[in-house]
Design a protein around this motif. Structure first.
Motif: not given
Length: 333
Positions: A296, A292, A298-299, A1, A56, A49-53
């Motif tokens: 995402d 969340i 990140r989007d 991404m 970034e 999962d949220f914290s991983t994204k």
């Protein structure tokens, strides 16, 4: 991404994730105790999962605050701590101290958690217990601090959090001095009182239900003077008080003019403030972006909705009650 380039103040630098909406206390300034565990409550896996994204796109020193309700009521909370640490973010757990036994202290230590915030509104048990709606809550703070200090051997970082209210504003400097002299704690952060029980009425501070919470107009001169004393204390002991001087000045304006009015403060700094509620709703400061569970970050952070949120923040067309207690002091962003 592909991640777009950030403009000033836009990169996430601070945030909170409300891991649950329930608590064993019945605080006068909160309604978390009315909550129950529901299928809508985010899971630890969803939070991870949220914290991983988030990792970034966030700053490397991102402050990842994990809140409740009473945060330690969340099953398997310790699973998220090493994960957040591995992402280069700093996990901080908020607690009222009730569940911090020696065994729980050891479990948290083993998870890699170092930073805590702990609620303490007064050094007088009667006042703290009154506001927390739970007899013995003051003693639980005392025992929790001792248990953490014993297990961590003084290597814990505990920030005391005190809400400025009608019956404790006269002792705020006393609280700061206590923090200075107690080896079990490292700092203190003061919060402005915000909408109790989320009535969403802009004049909630004038309601009968707030009479024991919001300082009267006759209290304001003494409250303002007390905040000036805290500013002086910070100037001599900068590391002990988390609040910036600019935030203290905003507090004076907030209590003088009421929570329904914007404060003369640069809101732009809060375009990097991430907030996740217990049902997964994701916001930039007070402006909702998505959820969340299905979206995402990140989007979302580069979406048209996010751009609209930034414009509302810039124009101060957003909740002052979120802005007033956001982490301040990012002049050197």
């Amino acid at each position: 991404m592909k991640i777009k380039k950030f403009r000033r103040f836009e990169q996430p630098f601070f945030g909170v994730i409300q891991i649950l909406h329930r608590c064993m206390y019945k605080c006068k300034m909160c309604n978390m105790w009315l909550g129950k565990e529901t299928p809508e409550e985010i899971t630890i896996e969803q939070a991870m999962d949220f914290s991983t994204k988030l990792g970034e796109i966030a700053r490397k020193d991102f402050e990842f605050n994990i809140l409740g309700g009473e945060t330690l009521m969340k099953k398997d909370l310790e699973k998220i701590i090493p994960h957040v640490n591995s992402l280069g973010m700093r996990p901080i757990v908020s607690t009222n101290g009730y569940l911090i036994s020696k065994e729980k202290s050891q479990s948290l230590y083993d998870s890699g958690l170092v930073h805590f915030t702990m609620s303490l509104d007064s050094l007088r048990p009667k006042i703290h217990d009154f506001y927390r709606g739970f007899k013995g809550s003051f003693d639980h703070v005392r025992k929790a601090l001792t248990n953490l200090h014993s297990v961590y051997q003084g290597k814990q970082f505990v920030c005391i959090v005190a809400i400025i209210m009608k019956h404790n504003y006269k002792e705020l400097l006393e609280l700061a001095n206590w923090v200075k002299n107690d080896p079990r704690v490292c700092s203190i952060s003061f919060l402005a009182l915000t909408n109790p029980c989320w009535t969403f009425d802009k004049n909630w501070h004038e309601h009968k239900s707030s009479k024991e919470l919001w300082p009267n107009k006759s209290d304001y001169p003494k409250l303002s003077k007390m905040i000036d004393e805290l500013i002086k204390f910070k100037q001599k002991n900068d590391h002990l008080i988390v609040n910036s001087i600019e935030q203290f000045e905003a507090f004076k304006e907030y209590y003088k003019n009421g929570p329904q009015n914007p404060i003369t403060y640069n809101y732009n700094k809060f375009k990097g403030y991430v907030m996740v509620k217990s049902d997964g709703v994701l916001s930039m400061a007070a402006e909702k972006l998505g959820n969340i569970k299905k979206d995402d970050i990140r989007d979302l952070w580069f979406s048209k909705t996010a751009e609209e949120a930034r414009k509302k923040i810039e124009s101060k067309n957003t909740s002052v009650e979120i802005i007033i207690n956001c982490k301040h002091g990012f002049e050197a962003y």
